[in-house]
Enzyme design. Structure first.
Site, short mmCIF file in Angstrom:
data_model
loop_
_atom_site.label_atom_id
_atom_site.label_comp_id
_atom_site.label_asym_id
_atom_site.label_seq_id
_atom_site.Cartn_x
_atom_site.Cartn_y
_atom_site.Cartn_z
N ASP A 80 51.82 -0.05 54.22
CA ASP A 80 52.35 -0.30 52.89
C ASP A 80 53.03 -1.66 52.83
OD1 ASP A 80 51.55 1.97 51.59
OD2 ASP A 80 53.40 3.08 51.96
N MET A 81 52.96 -2.28 51.66
CA MET A 81 53.64 -3.55 51.46
C MET A 81 55.01 -3.27 50.84
SD MET A 81 53.14 -6.69 52.24
CE MET A 81 51.36 -6.85 52.46
N ARG B 201 44.40 -1.85 49.25
CA ARG B 201 44.85 -1.11 48.08
C ARG B 201 45.55 -2.13 47.19
NH1 ARG B 201 49.65 2.32 49.45
NH2 ARG B 201 48.17 3.64 50.56
N LYS C 266 50.34 -2.84 41.25
CA LYS C 266 51.14 -3.79 40.47
C LYS C 266 52.34 -4.27 41.29
CE LYS C 266 49.98 -2.09 35.84
NZ LYS C 266 50.51 -1.50 34.59
N ALA D 254 56.40 -2.58 42.98
CA ALA D 254 57.53 -1.76 42.52
C ALA D 254 58.88 -2.22 43.03
CB ALA D 254 57.30 -0.31 42.93
N ARG E 43 62.55 4.40 42.69
CA ARG E 43 61.47 3.48 42.30
C ARG E 43 60.53 4.13 41.30
NH1 ARG E 43 61.70 1.73 47.73
NH2 ARG E 43 59.92 2.98 48.38
N ARG E 44 60.30 5.44 41.45
CA ARG E 44 59.46 6.13 40.48
C ARG E 44 60.12 6.13 39.10
NH1 ARG E 44 57.35 5.56 44.52
NH2 ARG E 44 56.82 3.73 43.29
#
Length: 307
Positions: free
Chosen positions: A134-135, A185, A188, A190, A289-290
């Site tokens: 993951d980034m 992947r 956008k 977050a 974050r969600r």
């Protein structure tokens, strides 16, 4: 996986600074986070994966946690992934794993982090699956890409990564990674970043995401599209149909708890769909974050907090 407007982000920062809201989240957030988090342990998460697989939806499992404080903690997180991958193998689950490099010790010791991820990649290979790094926030972009390149050069072709469209650098990164054959992947983004390095306007982010997706589709490279934005999903389907791009050349990735009916619908239509399934005790950063991504998520939680 999304990115709201600057005004909404400012509002979110002010909201979470409110003592009453912070106290309520601390008291009741774990219960409310169940909408987005598959469970507290891998047993619960693997059961969710079973249900998704029966619907024709693949998964990527994420043991929640980031920015560990010690290498011992990083080792414990690595061992959790090793056990998780054994569960994937035994269950014959259609699931990859997603790993945050800082959870493996990237901010403490890059070599130790590499050793941890290498062991996970080896276990994933034996389980017949892959590892997506993951980034995280922009401080770790270069180090994460370096880690991916190093492991793939060592023969771990099952290591992939993520690019965030809101970063101004991502177009150049995408072109280089495409040449190198690194599966991506595309999302956008977050995390909160300075406007000097990230597009502050959501329209610019959307434009860049669509541009990066088409770059990969037109090059014939496999790409995962991490978005719930109907404009993005519609554009991908339309372009693929017009250009004669087979559905096997891309997949839609969405988060657990969001647009689940749409995920099942897309899978039933023959599209590849992968659900990002997080689990674990360290739910708070992921949960907030969600909330920051979409006003509807925040409204759902606030209605429950103040009942």
């Amino acid at each position: 996986m999304g990115w709201g407007s600057e005004g909404y982000r400012r509002g979110m920062r002010a909201l979470f600074a409110n003592r009453t809201v912070a106290r309520r989240l601390a008291q009741h957030g774990a219960r409310l986070a169940e909408r987005f988090v598959a469970g507290r342990d891998r047993t619960a998460a693997l059961l969710v994966v079973q249900r998704l697989n029966r619907l024709g939806i693949a998964a990527t499992l994420d043991h929640l946690g980031e920015s560990v404080r010690s290498l011992d903690e990083a080792t414990a997180c690595r061992e959790e992934y090793m056990r998780l991958l054994e569960g994937v193998r035994l269950q014959r689950a259609d699931s990859t794993v997603s790993v945050k490099p800082t959870q493996m010790g990237l901010a403490l010791d890059a070599e130790a982090c590499c050793r941890n991820v290498r062991l996970i990649a080896e276990r994933a290979r034996k389980a017949g699956t892959s590892v997506c790094l993951d980034m995280e926030d922009a401080r770790y972009t270069d180090a994460t890409l370096e880690l991916v390149r190093r492991l793939r050069a060592e023969g771990y072709a099952n290591v992939t990564t993520v690019l965030q469209a809101y970063l101004r650098r991502s177009e150049a990164d995408a072109a280089r990674l495409l040449e190198e054959g690194v599966p991506l992947r595309l999302v956008k983004g977050a995390y909160q970043e300075k406007k000097e390095i990230a597009f502050p306007n959501s329209g610019d982010v959307l434009h860049q995401l669509n541009k990066l997706i088409r770059l990969h589709l037109d090059a014939g490279a496999f790409v995962a599209i991490g978005s719930h934005d109907e404009r993005v999903l519609r554009a991908v389907r339309s372009h693929a149909q017009q250009a004669g791009i087979d559905k096997s050349r891309f997949e839609f990735q969405m988060l657990y708890g969001l647009r689940m009916e749409e995920q099942a619908k897309l899978a039933a239509q023959g599209y590849r769909v992968r659900c990002y399934v997080p689990y674990g005790q360290d739910w708070y950063p992921y949960f907030t974050r969600r909330l920051a991504e979409k006003p509807a998520n925040l409204w759902l939680v606030l209605r429950n907090l103040f009942r």
